[in-house]
Motif scaffolding. Sequence first.
Motif, PDB file in Angstrom:
ATOM      1  N   UNK A 123       0.860  -1.186   0.000  1.00 31.92           N
ATOM      2  CA  UNK A 123       0.000   0.000   0.000  1.00 31.92           C
ATOM      3  C   UNK A 123       0.894   1.233   0.000  1.00 31.92           C
ATOM      4  N   UNK A 124       0.686   2.117  -0.966  1.00 33.86           N
ATOM      5  CA  UNK A 124       1.535   3.295  -1.098  1.00 33.86           C
ATOM      6  C   UNK A 124       0.923   4.233  -2.122  1.00 33.86           C
ATOM      7  N   UNK A 125       1.427   5.456  -2.145  1.00 35.47           N
ATOM      8  CA  UNK A 125       1.079   6.418  -3.185  1.00 35.47           C
ATOM      9  C   UNK A 125       2.340   6.691  -3.986  1.00 35.47           C
ATOM     10  N   UNK A 126       2.395   6.210  -5.214  1.00 32.45           N
ATOM     11  CA  UNK A 126       3.589   6.402  -6.030  1.00 32.45           C
ATOM     12  C   UNK A 126       3.897   7.885  -6.257  1.00 32.45           C
ATOM     13  N   UNK A 127       2.891   8.744  -6.496  1.00 37.30           N
ATOM     14  CA  UNK A 127       3.213  10.172  -6.663  1.00 37.30           C
ATOM     15  C   UNK A 127       3.930  10.771  -5.450  1.00 37.30           C
ATOM     16  N   UNK A 128       3.596  10.315  -4.235  1.00 41.03           N
ATOM     17  CA  UNK A 128       4.279  10.814  -3.034  1.00 41.03           C
ATOM     18  C   UNK A 128       5.751  10.431  -3.071  1.00 41.03           C
ATOM     19  N   UNK A 129       6.031   9.169  -3.381  1.00 41.00           N
ATOM     20  CA  UNK A 129       7.421   8.711  -3.388  1.00 41.00           C
ATOM     21  C   UNK A 129       8.202   9.320  -4.550  1.00 41.00           C
ATOM     22  N   UNK A 130       7.541   9.533  -5.686  1.00 41.80           N
ATOM     23  CA  UNK A 130       8.215  10.207  -6.802  1.00 41.80           C
ATOM     24  C   UNK A 130       8.590  11.638  -6.406  1.00 41.80           C
ATOM     25  N   UNK A 131       7.680  12.326  -5.744  1.00 40.04           N
ATOM     26  CA  UNK A 131       7.956  13.697  -5.318  1.00 40.04           C
ATOM     27  C   UNK A 131       9.149  13.747  -4.375  1.00 40.04           C
ATOM     28  N   UNK A 132       9.192  12.821  -3.414  1.00 42.38           N
ATOM     29  CA  UNK A 132      10.283  12.814  -2.439  1.00 42.38           C
ATOM     30  C   UNK A 132      11.595  12.308  -3.040  1.00 42.38           C
ATOM     31  N   UNK A 133      11.512  11.479  -4.069  1.00 43.02           N
ATOM     32  CA  UNK A 133      12.725  11.027  -4.751  1.00 43.02           C
ATOM     33  C   UNK A 133      13.403  12.208  -5.447  1.00 43.02           C
ATOM     34  N   UNK A 134      12.620  13.010  -6.147  1.00 37.73           N
ATOM     35  CA  UNK A 134      13.181  14.137  -6.903  1.00 37.73           C
ATOM     36  C   UNK A 134      13.405  15.375  -6.037  1.00 37.73           C
ATOM     37  N   UNK A 135      12.663  15.472  -4.940  1.00 38.34           N
ATOM     38  CA  UNK A 135      12.765  16.663  -4.082  1.00 38.34           C
ATOM     39  C   UNK A 135      12.869  16.217  -2.622  1.00 38.34           C
TER      40      UNK A 135
ATOM     41  N   UNK B 245      11.103  11.882  10.515  1.00 35.11           N
ATOM     42  CA  UNK B 245       9.772  11.303  10.356  1.00 35.11           C
ATOM     43  C   UNK B 245       9.834  10.148   9.364  1.00 35.11           C
ATOM     44  N   UNK B 246       9.377   8.962   9.812  1.00 36.56           N
ATOM     45  CA  UNK B 246       9.470   7.742   9.020  1.00 36.56           C
ATOM     46  C   UNK B 246       8.116   7.363   8.419  1.00 36.56           C
ATOM     47  N   UNK B 247       8.160   6.313   7.583  1.00 38.50           N
ATOM     48  CA  UNK B 247       6.982   5.561   7.131  1.00 38.50           C
ATOM     49  C   UNK B 247       5.912   6.420   6.468  1.00 38.50           C
ATOM     50  N   UNK B 248       6.097   6.657   5.187  1.00 37.68           N
ATOM     51  CA  UNK B 248       5.102   7.392   4.419  1.00 37.68           C
ATOM     52  C   UNK B 248       4.164   6.459   3.654  1.00 37.68           C
ATOM     53  N   UNK B 249       4.029   5.209   4.126  1.00 40.40           N
ATOM     54  CA  UNK B 249       3.159   4.241   3.461  1.00 40.40           C
ATOM     55  C   UNK B 249       1.729   4.764   3.335  1.00 40.40           C
ATOM     56  N   UNK B 250       1.263   5.446   4.379  1.00 37.29           N
ATOM     57  CA  UNK B 250      -0.115   5.944   4.384  1.00 37.29           C
ATOM     58  C   UNK B 250      -0.241   7.334   3.776  1.00 37.29           C
TER      59      UNK B 250
END
Length: 248
Positions: free
Chosen positions: A42-54, A142-147
């Motif tokens: 369970x995850x939001x790919x747009x969230x992880x993409x945003x944090x990968x690039x920024x 702050x950890x765990x951005x799964x939600x």
Amino acid sequence: MFDSMLPISYYREIADLNKDHGVSVVQHIETHKIYIRKVMQIYSLPVYEQLFYHPVRGIPRIYAMYAAPNHGPLTVIEEYISGDTLQEVLNLCGPLSEQDVLSFASKLCGILSSLQSFTPPIVHRDIKPSNIILTEDERIVLLDLNAARQNDHKGSRDTQLLGTAGFAAPEQYGFASSSPRADIYAVGILMKALLTGDESGSTPLPSSVSRRTRSIIDHCTQMDPKNRYPSAAALQKALHRHRPFRNV
């Protein structure tokens, strides 16, 4: 961009941290540096993409990702953070001082302000003591951005009921869409948990806690999101006006 396993293949597993949640310690085969690998269903790919690039200061940096086809599992290689979670600190030391709680809350608001500055804002939705690490130099991570999800204002209510009971804002149970004010609610509950040592919320605040701190917690935890602080920056400003704590 994230449809290849090749970047992930450079990391070999050296220890399980949480097998049930797909979290392990890995080592880069060339540099021998240590990282954390997470495999999420369970995850939001747009969230992880945003944090990968920024990358955001106070959030573990992401070094590699692989998103399986058809919204299959997401594998993430992220920064290894050394320290104790605030839950571990509570278990060892018991309730924290008002000064420390205000300091930690202010630092956390700095991280949340960065997440809320994205367009659309990112809402963490799972703030709790076990998801916050205190490092040796007293940084907060702050950890765990799964939600976590982006607050795009399009949905009338949350479709996935994620978060932790007791810390999740009422709207996360499907009554409305989670906005940045959901994280404000969780910060208020977190402050109370750290001051009482009780995650259930049933223990009243110690009599030594100041009236101003009580007011801030009450303002954070209003049932109606409109009655809470509108942003992490606004909450941090209120904490700094109070200011019986060391500079952060």
